[in-house]
Design an enzyme around this catalytic site. Structure first.
Site, PDB file in Angstrom:
ATOM      1  N   LYS A 120       0.815  -1.217   0.000  1.00  0.00           N
ATOM      2  CA  LYS A 120       0.000   0.000   0.000  1.00  0.00           C
ATOM      3  C   LYS A 120       0.847   1.266   0.000  1.00  0.00           C
ATOM      4  CE  LYS A 120      -4.226  -2.082   1.511  1.00  0.00           C
ATOM      5  NZ  LYS A 120      -3.809  -3.507   1.661  1.00  0.00           N
TER       6      LYS A 120
HETATM    7  C1  LIG Z   1      -4.417  -4.563   1.057  1.00  0.00           C
HETATM    8  C2  LIG Z   1      -3.631  -5.810   0.920  1.00  0.00           C
HETATM    9  C3  LIG Z   1      -3.966  -6.808  -0.023  1.00  0.00           C
HETATM   10  C4  LIG Z   1      -5.208  -6.717  -0.899  1.00  0.00           C
HETATM   11  O1  LIG Z   1      -5.122  -5.687  -1.829  1.00  0.00           O
HETATM   12  P1  LIG Z   1      -6.406  -5.197  -2.631  1.00  0.00           P
HETATM   13  O2  LIG Z   1      -5.943  -4.070  -3.453  1.00  0.00           O
HETATM   14  O3  LIG Z   1      -7.399  -4.791  -1.579  1.00  0.00           O
HETATM   15  O4  LIG Z   1      -6.879  -6.351  -3.433  1.00  0.00           O
HETATM   16  C5  LIG Z   1      -3.143  -7.913  -0.138  1.00  0.00           C
HETATM   17  N1  LIG Z   1      -2.060  -8.060   0.653  1.00  0.00           N
HETATM   18  C6  LIG Z   1      -1.707  -7.144   1.567  1.00  0.00           C
HETATM   19  C7  LIG Z   1      -0.506  -7.390   2.413  1.00  0.00           C
HETATM   20  C8  LIG Z   1      -2.470  -5.987   1.733  1.00  0.00           C
HETATM   21  O5  LIG Z   1      -2.095  -5.067   2.647  1.00  0.00           O
END
Ligand SMILES: *Cc1c(COP(=O)(O)O)cnc(C)c1O
Length: 469
Positions: free
Chosen positions: A112
């Site tokens: 993120k």
């Molecule tokens: C947020 C997250 C996901 C999922 O991502 P999306 O964009 O919501 O599909 C997968 N792995 C981790 C470690 C995350 O923080």
């Protein structure tokens, strides 16, 4: 570039307003009016360029005229300077034709950061230009909160309030939200679940007077700018493996459908992708929708990949919009169906979904086996989210001899308990985060009560006293 809502009843907005709006006023999500496309020669030219420069190539196609190229360069450079690896998102080879795309070298060890670091700079820039302030309120089940706090701390223009379920996030995740000392960031422990936190945020957004008074904005993955910023690493990885002349296959650990939708966008922009694989854990609503044509909510199960423990994939609406040929009435009916009866039929959209994606889920046993196997065979430690991607890639196959790339969404040290349980060892935090476990924590505890949360947000938001955006 103009943006339209997936539900067709919100105003058409330019890039800057979409950035600050988050959710559209009709409850829909914003998407570009047209997908920008890149020809093969342009894509070939991306091979080997710096990540920050590639980000500017992608962002400039979407920020269309609103933000100058020079400004985008400045923001991308600053955003990616916060990463602990010179390549920003390095590609690691696991066996002769499978790779892991490491998206976890940012300040909070999860993918993120890649988008949030850019989003913070974009929002700051637009508010600065307008002489305005805004307030971000978000709910987190773990990773989004820390990434937002890290990205926005110290901002002159934005205050950040993150609601997390008390006692239900890991120590590392909580400390990423509670240890930064900047006074524009506020971690709030809610006496409730993640769903309660999300309902509180929704409650704030639904109070339009409150929303305007504090200039409320959101940074979860329904914000278009996050998806846009994630498109960069698909181009980076694919071109380094031979695109556009040789397509790659991507397996993407998925929760809210944000990351995988960014891959879909990359393909719409002209990047040849052999297969796009939706990888879920036991919470497999997307895999079921893909296979059965029915999108149906079940209860959430707790797994070792908590960031994918979701009931509803909010970004899936963007795909429904595309797969229906942008039929807003159909999307509205489907979303109403979901709200009323927790399910809807994909109908013809199921055919598109099967053509555009493969989908596989990974059980807890398969995740643990994959982590142990890859650690022994390739001396490489994957976190449980990444392992879901690995399992899905194995089940789907790469297709036509294409190289297979698993998106690694978190560093294993972010989930030490799960890793210890699976491998017998606790992975250490990278040195640059060593102070995290001892720094003093600062947070507020609130009951699961909308009125109390409103009062707290109003008392901390500088936008209230100084004029909202
Ligand atoms: C947020 C997250 C996901 C999922 O991502 P999306 O964009 O919501 O599909 C997968 N792995 C981790 C470690 C995350 O923080």
């Amino acid at each position: 570039m103009n943006y339209i809502s997936t539900r067709g009843e919100a105003p058409v907005l330019g890039f800057e307003d979409v950035l600050l709006a988050g959710l559209a006023r009709d409850g829909g999500l914003y998407v570009p009016e047209v997908w920008p496309t890149l020809d093969a020669k342009t894509i070939a030219g991306f091979a080997g360029i710096r990540f920050a420069d590639l980000a500017v190539e992608i962002l400039s196609r979407f920020a269309g005229g609103a933000i100058s190229r020079h400004q985008l360069e400045r923001m991308a450079d600053a955003a990616y300077a916060s990463f602990g690896h010179a390549a920003v998102t390095p590609l690691t080879q696991i066996d002769h034709d499978r790779f892991v795309l490491e998206l976890f070298h940012g300040p909070t060890l999860a993918f993120k950061d890649v988008a949030m670091q850019v989003l913070a700079r974009l929002m700051d820039h637009v508010l600065e230009k307008r002489g305005a302030r805004a307030t971000i309120v978000g709910a987190t089940s773990g990773d989004t909160g820390g990434a937002a706090v890290e990205a926005f701390r110290g901002s002159e223009r934005l205050d950040v309030v993150i609601l997390y379920p008390e006692g239900r996030v890991s120590d590392v995740q909580r400390r990423m939200m509670t240890t930064p000392v900047d006074d524009n960031v506020h971690a709030v422990a809610i006496k409730g679940t993640f769903d309660d936190c999300q309902a509180l945020v929704k409650g704030l957004f639904n109070d339009h007077a409150f929303r305007d008074r504090v200039a409320l904005t959101g940074v979860n993955s329904i914000n278009w700018a996050r998806i846009m910023a994630q498109v960069t690493y698909y181009f980076a990885a694919a071109t380094s493996l031979g695109a556009p002349y040789r397509p790659a296959t991507f397996a993407v650990p998925t929760g809210n459908f944000g990351d995988i939708f960014a891959g879909y966008v990359a393909r719409r922009m002209g990047l040849p992708i052999e297969r796009l694989i939706i990888a879920t854990n036991d919470n497999d609503i997307l895999r079921r929708a893909h296979d059965t044509g029915v999108y149906e909510m079940h209860g959430v199960m707790a797994t070792t990949s908590p960031s994918m423990d979701i009931q509803i994939s909010s970004n899936f609406e963007r795909y429904l919009f595309e797969a229906s040929g942008r039929d807003v009435a159909r999307v509205r009916a489907q979303m109403n169906g979901l709200a009323q009866s927790r399910r809807f039929d994909l109908g013809e959209q199921a055919k598109s979904m099967r053509a555009d994606f493969a989908a596989y889920s990974a059980s807890e046993t398969e995740v643990a086996e994959a982590i142990r196997h890859v650690s022994v065979e390739s001396d490489y430690l994957m976190d449980p989210h990444t392992a879901c991607g690995w399992v899905a890639l194995k089940k789907a196959g790469r297709g036509n001899g294409a190289p297979g790339v698993v998106l690694s969404t978190a560093h294993p040290a972010k989930f030490p308990d799960a890793m210890e349980h699976i491998t017998g060892k606790r992975p250490p935090l990278p040195d640059r985060l060593s102070a995290l476990l001892t720094d003093r924590e600062r947070f507020t505890t609130l009951p699961n009560d909308l009125g109390e949360v409103k009062r707290f947000v109003e008392s901390t938001a500088r936008a209230v006293s100084e004029g909202a955006a």
